[in-house]
Scaffold this motif. Structure first.
Motif, PDB file in Angstrom:
ATOM      1  N   THR A   1       4.018  20.484  28.507  1.00 47.01           N
ATOM      2  CA  THR A   1       4.764  20.187  28.594  1.00 47.01           C
ATOM      3  C   THR A   1       5.309  18.433  28.313  1.00 47.01           C
ATOM      4  N   SER A   2       6.311  18.039  28.236  1.00 49.34           N
ATOM      5  CA  SER A   2       6.656  16.984  28.276  1.00 49.34           C
ATOM      6  C   SER A   2       7.742  15.497  29.414  1.00 49.34           C
ATOM      7  N   GLY A   3       7.352  15.164  30.057  1.00 50.04           N
ATOM      8  CA  GLY A   3       8.592  14.472  30.684  1.00 50.04           C
ATOM      9  C   GLY A   3       8.225  12.628  30.237  1.00 50.04           C
ATOM     10  N   ASP A   4       7.763  12.677  29.115  1.00 51.10           N
ATOM     11  CA  ASP A   4       8.523  11.688  28.176  1.00 51.10           C
ATOM     12  C   ASP A   4      10.226  11.263  28.204  1.00 51.10           C
ATOM     13  N   ALA A   5      10.575   9.466  27.873  1.00 52.02           N
ATOM     14  CA  ALA A   5      11.493   9.407  27.387  1.00 52.02           C
ATOM     15  C   ALA A   5      11.492   9.383  26.090  1.00 52.02           C
ATOM     16  N   ASP A   6      10.696   8.769  24.930  1.00 53.65           N
ATOM     17  CA  ASP A   6      10.294   8.887  23.523  1.00 53.65           C
ATOM     18  C   ASP A   6      10.280  10.177  23.629  1.00 53.65           C
ATOM     19  N   PRO A   7      10.047  10.526  22.126  1.00 52.96           N
ATOM     20  CA  PRO A   7       9.282  12.446  21.809  1.00 52.96           C
ATOM     21  C   PRO A   7       7.845  12.077  21.922  1.00 52.96           C
ATOM     22  N   ALA A   8       7.371  13.035  22.413  1.00 54.19           N
ATOM     23  CA  ALA A   8       6.065  13.702  22.340  1.00 54.19           C
ATOM     24  C   ALA A   8       5.733  14.051  21.561  1.00 54.19           C
ATOM     25  N   THR A   9       3.715  14.223  21.373  1.00 57.28           N
ATOM     26  CA  THR A   9       3.204  15.398  20.182  1.00 57.28           C
ATOM     27  C   THR A   9       2.050  16.370  20.852  1.00 57.28           C
ATOM     28  N   ILE A  10       1.877  16.546  21.252  1.00 61.54           N
ATOM     29  CA  ILE A  10       0.254  17.497  20.827  1.00 61.54           C
ATOM     30  C   ILE A  10       0.158  17.946  19.724  1.00 61.54           C
ATOM     31  N   ALA A  11      -1.327  17.677  19.689  1.00 64.71           N
ATOM     32  CA  ALA A  11      -1.858  18.587  19.052  1.00 64.71           C
ATOM     33  C   ALA A  11      -2.860  19.364  19.358  1.00 64.71           C
ATOM     34  N   ILE A  12      -2.884  20.853  18.475  1.00 64.41           N
ATOM     35  CA  ILE A  12      -4.303  21.967  19.369  1.00 64.41           C
ATOM     36  C   ILE A  12      -4.511  22.291  18.056  1.00 64.41           C
ATOM     37  N   ALA A  13      -6.404  21.799  17.446  1.00 62.16           N
ATOM     38  CA  ALA A  13      -6.431  22.058  16.490  1.00 62.16           C
ATOM     39  C   ALA A  13      -7.759  22.875  17.291  1.00 62.16           C
ATOM     40  N   ASN A  14      -8.160  24.145  16.213  1.00 61.98           N
ATOM     41  CA  ASN A  14      -9.333  24.564  16.125  1.00 61.98           C
ATOM     42  C   ASN A  14      -9.780  24.670  17.060  1.00 61.98           C
ATOM     43  N   SER A  15      -9.261  25.760  18.150  1.00 59.94           N
ATOM     44  CA  SER A  15      -9.402  26.269  19.645  1.00 59.94           C
ATOM     45  C   SER A  15      -9.503  27.834  19.239  1.00 59.94           C
ATOM     46  N   THR A  16      -9.887  27.970  20.418  1.00 58.92           N
ATOM     47  CA  THR A  16      -9.707  29.895  20.872  1.00 58.92           C
ATOM     48  C   THR A  16      -9.244  29.847  22.548  1.00 58.92           C
ATOM     49  N   VAL A  17      -8.364  30.622  22.162  1.00 59.88           N
ATOM     50  CA  VAL A  17      -7.496  30.736  23.342  1.00 59.88           C
ATOM     51  C   VAL A  17      -7.551  32.280  23.491  1.00 59.88           C
ATOM     52  N   ALA A  18      -7.980  32.439  24.156  1.00 61.36           N
ATOM     53  CA  ALA A  18      -8.256  34.102  24.280  1.00 61.36           C
ATOM     54  C   ALA A  18      -8.214  34.656  25.095  1.00 61.36           C
ATOM     55  N   ASP A  19      -7.871  35.989  25.742  1.00 60.66           N
ATOM     56  CA  ASP A  19      -8.737  37.108  27.229  1.00 60.66           C
ATOM     57  C   ASP A  19      -7.629  36.643  28.106  1.00 60.66           C
ATOM     58  N   ASN A  20      -6.667  35.508  28.259  1.00 56.46           N
ATOM     59  CA  ASN A  20      -6.340  35.300  29.113  1.00 56.46           C
ATOM     60  C   ASN A  20      -5.739  36.135  29.735  1.00 56.46           C
ATOM     61  N   ARG A  21      -4.847  36.671  30.928  1.00 57.37           N
ATOM     62  CA  ARG A  21      -4.457  37.544  31.315  1.00 57.37           C
ATOM     63  C   ARG A  21      -2.784  37.070  31.071  1.00 57.37           C
ATOM     64  N   GLY A  22      -1.907  36.702  31.148  1.00 59.52           N
ATOM     65  CA  GLY A  22      -0.674  36.498  30.622  1.00 59.52           C
ATOM     66  C   GLY A  22      -0.949  35.529  28.986  1.00 59.52           C
ATOM     67  N   THR A  23       0.429  34.546  28.924  1.00 57.34           N
ATOM     68  CA  THR A  23       0.293  33.753  27.545  1.00 57.34           C
ATOM     69  C   THR A  23      -0.667  33.062  27.352  1.00 57.34           C
ATOM     70  N   GLN A  24      -0.993  33.322  26.295  1.00 56.76           N
ATOM     71  CA  GLN A  24      -2.008  32.323  25.696  1.00 56.76           C
ATOM     72  C   GLN A  24      -1.609  30.826  25.451  1.00 56.76           C
ATOM     73  N   LEU A  25      -1.030  31.116  24.898  1.00 55.96           N
ATOM     74  CA  LEU A  25      -0.201  29.319  24.373  1.00 55.96           C
ATOM     75  C   LEU A  25       1.524  29.884  25.253  1.00 55.96           C
ATOM     76  N   LEU A  26       1.873  28.800  26.411  1.00 55.90           N
ATOM     77  CA  LEU A  26       2.997  28.731  27.040  1.00 55.90           C
ATOM     78  C   LEU A  26       2.827  27.116  27.123  1.00 55.90           C
ATOM     79  N   LEU A  27       4.647  27.231  26.091  1.00 53.62           N
ATOM     80  CA  LEU A  27       5.331  25.715  25.669  1.00 53.62           C
ATOM     81  C   LEU A  27       6.489  25.672  26.504  1.00 53.62           C
ATOM     82  N   ARG A  28       6.048  24.717  27.646  1.00 50.21           N
ATOM     83  CA  ARG A  28       7.751  24.784  27.976  1.00 50.21           C
ATOM     84  C   ARG A  28       8.453  23.632  28.059  1.00 50.21           C
TER      85      ARG A  28
END
Length: 719
Positions: free
Chosen positions: A322-349
């Motif tokens: 998520t982001s609470g910034d008053a200015d635009p922000a960037t979250i960069a996710i690279a070369n990662s493994t998100v696996a076998d989590n019981r719910g959503t793998q990536l939840l972008l709120r």
């Protein structure tokens, strides 16, 4: 223990959260003697604050230089009135803390030290104060009910190194670094069975390296109150639990809203009651780190952040942003493994706060695979993604979910592979919905033939992987956290037969390979085995009639000519719904059939048309009907005259000898026959109509069978 080293802590209880943010002002007020409150002399040097998008180094206390300071010794058998030398050591660490100056080193001998140490002295640049514990030196809380710390580093203290300490027995914040402290290094510690591990409150230039923090009743490491330039490296925080689940405080690592410029490298959060990493600060980097088996999210991010080579597995949710910034922000996710989590793998709120601004999430070279959605994007989030591998076993459920002002749009794995996702969003370059093919269950290295090997993009990719292996090993970067040395020249195609199905016996069912894909773009052929003993059929789609109710395994095999791969679905075939056990199947009488053997020919091949009928019309016509199977044999004709099964639908591969017939209606079957000269001048074929239903009672069995006369004309001269 010296009287002036004892003190009472008054705490403000930490708030409990269920997704709410922590306040940045949450820290202790301590009552002390006047001596304990003396400000230590220190030199505060300016620092460069590096953006978390780039690796940054925190200026740390340098190793002590020979000849700069004294070396003191502490031993449980010593005496605080002694000289503090190796031959005459002090008994308590606090006695040493009261005596040290810049450049001094304190060697703590093995043994149990029941004390809470308050550090008020500072070192200087190049001349830190070093407290070094030898293996077996353990601090135990003298009063677990009191608010004590094993080491309490006073406000403004600088250039201090704590190396090799174990602390246990119920400390409140086991190592507490207070506001204004800077250039503090905590190395090779083991902190366990306390309330919390390490608190960094309003301090800068803090290094935590090589520590094991476990089994506390709250969290492992908490960075709060405006702290900045904190580097946590090679540290494990695990098995913390306060019994409150996701409403509690048992995170592995926490960085609160007012913190900034924090790096986690080669860290592990495992088996914690709440989140693995809960990182709400700005300019945060997570590199070569693992978050596994935590009770809530594996990794939470807020505002500008970089994640590289992370393994986020077997948590409730994978990554939450998520982001609470008053200015635009960037979250960069690279070369990662998100696996076998019981719910959503990536939840972008959606962005939060009083004046939320949209923020960007950039996903590249990411494996997201598990039972739930791979990515869910709420409103106010700009997603950029390419060269990812997303997978959910149910390829017809939402894999990528977008929330827009117009509504919710769900994209399935089939739609990703068929190009619908890319066409409608402009995203998805190099992205596939295909299994990652991990080497083994729970082992997130990739098999050599995995479609994730050599399929990544160099743009934004780190130069190494989770284990430090240099990227790339092949001709391109691998997708995911691991870079594999072995790679296949050819990858097997991915067959997608669709979800499990329910069909009605006797009714035509069509299956499709929609969503199947070859990672290399090779031409693919498809073969279907319906699991009922009928011959396999070829084609991108295939229609089939199951004659008998039951459970079947249908298998689709895809081949690129060299490699093949199969995937199955379950087909539950149910009988046509009918309240009756009595079903009248009958043959429609036919006068005769004819066959002509031409001059010079020994035989003739042809088909004979035969009709069956559902006689259930009283008191009303049966709906949807019942299944009738037609059986044909040679009767009085020479053996081999009937050349195959009757076929009610010649458009389908294989003979369809059974068919669903509504009440009062008829269906026509074609029976292949081969008639030789020995059948002349004629004979009778035997035909039987059978109701395919367990327990059936045929009210009119006399119309089930029929002898069809076959007239044979042989134009060859008699022999």
């Amino acid at each position: 223990m010296r009287a002036d080293a004892r003190r009472t802590h008054a705490h403000r209880a930490p708030p409990r959260r269920g997704g709410a943010r922590r306040g940045s002002g949450e820290f202790h007020a301590h009552d002390r003697s006047a001596r304990d409150r003396q400000q230590s002399r220190c030199v505060r040097s300016p620092r460069l604050v590096a953006l978390a998008i780039l690796p940054f180094l925190v200026p740390m206390a340098a190793a002590p230089r020979a000849g700069l300071g004294a070396t003191y010794a502490v031993d449980p058998g010593g005496n605080d009135d002694a000289a503090g030398t190796q031959e005459a050591p002090w008994r308590t660490i606090q006695r040493a803390a009261n005596a040290v100056q810049a450049g001094d080193e304190v060697i703590v001998q093995p043994g149990i030290y029941r004390e809470a140490v308050y550090l008020a002295a500072s070192g200087q640049p190049g001349s830190p104060i070093v407290f070094r514990a030898l293996p077996g030196a353990v601090l135990e809380s003298p009063d677990p009910a009191a608010s004590l710390s094993a080491f309490d580093i006073a406000q403004g203290v600088a250039y201090v190194v704590l190396d090799g300490f174990e602390a246990t027995g119920g400390y409140h914040e086991t190592i507490y670094v207070r506001p204004g402290a800077h250039d503090i290094s905590v190395r090779n510690c083991r902190l366990h069975r306390n309330r919390a591990g390490i608190w960094v409150a309003g301090a800068t230039a803090v290094e935590i390296d090589g520590c094991l923090i476990e089994a506390n009743t709250a969290h492992g490491i908490r960075i709060l109150a405006g702290s900045s330039q904190v580097a946590v490296r090679r540290t494990v925080s695990r098995l913390h639990n306060d019994g409150l689940g996701c409403a509690g405080n048992a995170d592995g690592f926490i960085a609160e809203e007012t913190t900034s410029d924090i790096e986690f490298a080669d860290c592990t959060a495992e088996g914690n009651g709440e989140d693995g990493f809960d990182l709400q600060g700005s300019r945060i980097a997570v590199r070569r780190s693992r978050s596994v088996g935590n009770g809530c999210a594996g990794l939470k991010l807020d505002r500008d952040a970089v994640v590289e080579n992370a393994l986020i597995a077997n948590n409730t949710t994978g990554i939450v942003t998520t982001s609470g910034d008053a200015d635009p922000a960037t979250i960069a996710i690279a070369n990662s493994t998100v696996a076998d989590n019981r719910g959503t793998q990536l939840l972008l709120r959606s962005p939060a706060g009083s004046a939320p601004q949209p923020y960007t999430v950039d996903l590249r070279n990411v494996v997201a695979s598990g039972p739930g959605k791979a990515v869910e994007v709420e409103s106010g989030v700009l997603l950029r993604e390419s060269h990812n591998l997303f997978f959910r076993d149910d390829t017809t459920s939402g894999l990528l979910v977008l929330h827009t002002p117009e509504g919710v749009r769900r994209y399935t794995g089939q739609q990703i592979n068929e190009g619908v996702w890319a066409a409608e969003t402009g995203l998805g370059t190099g992205t596939l919905a295909i299994p990652p093919d991990f080497l083994a269950p729970g082992e997130y290295h990739l098999a050599a033939a995995s479609a994730a090997v050599d399929r990544g993009t160099a743009e934004g990719a780190p130069g190494d992987d989770l284990t430090g292996t240099v990227r790339p090993q092949g001709y391109a970067t691998d997708i995911g956290a691991y870079e594999e040395a072995a790679a296949a020249q050819n990858h097997p195609p991915w067959p997608d037969p669709g979800p499990d199905r329910t069909a009605t016996a006797g009714a035509k069912m069509t299956l499709s390979a929609y969503g199947s894909i070859d990672p290399d773009g090779d031409p693919v052929t498809y073969t279907w085995d319906f699991g009922d003993g009928t011959p396999p059929v070829s084609g991108y789609s295939a229609a089939h009639v199951y004659a008998v109710a039951g459970d079947y395994i249908a298998t689709l095999t895809a081949s690129d000519g060299t490699l093949a791969r199969s995937r199955s679905l379950r087909v539950r075939v149910v009988p046509p719904a009918s309240p009756d056990l009595a079903h009248d199947s009958l043959l429609v009488p036919r006068r005769r059939a004819r066959a002509v053997i031409r001059l010079g020919q020994p035989l003739v091949a042809k088909t004979v048309r035969v009709q069956v009928k559902n006689g259930d019309v009283s008191p009303s016509r049966e709906k949807p009907g019942h299944i009738i199977r037609l059986v044909a044999d040679d009767g009085t004709c020479p053996a081999g005259t009937v050349a195959g099964l009757p076929d009610f639908d010649r458009r389908l591969d294989g003979a369809q000898d059974s068919i669903l017939v509504p009440g009062g209606q008829t269906r026509t079957a074609h029976i292949p026959i081969v008639v030789g000269r020995d059948a002349a001048p004629g004979c009778f074929l035997s035909l039987t109509a059978i109701t395919v239903l367990d327990g059936n009672l045929d009210p009119n069995p006399q119309n089930d069978t029929f002898l069809l006369e076959l007239l044979v004309r042989d134009k060859n001269p008699a022999e």
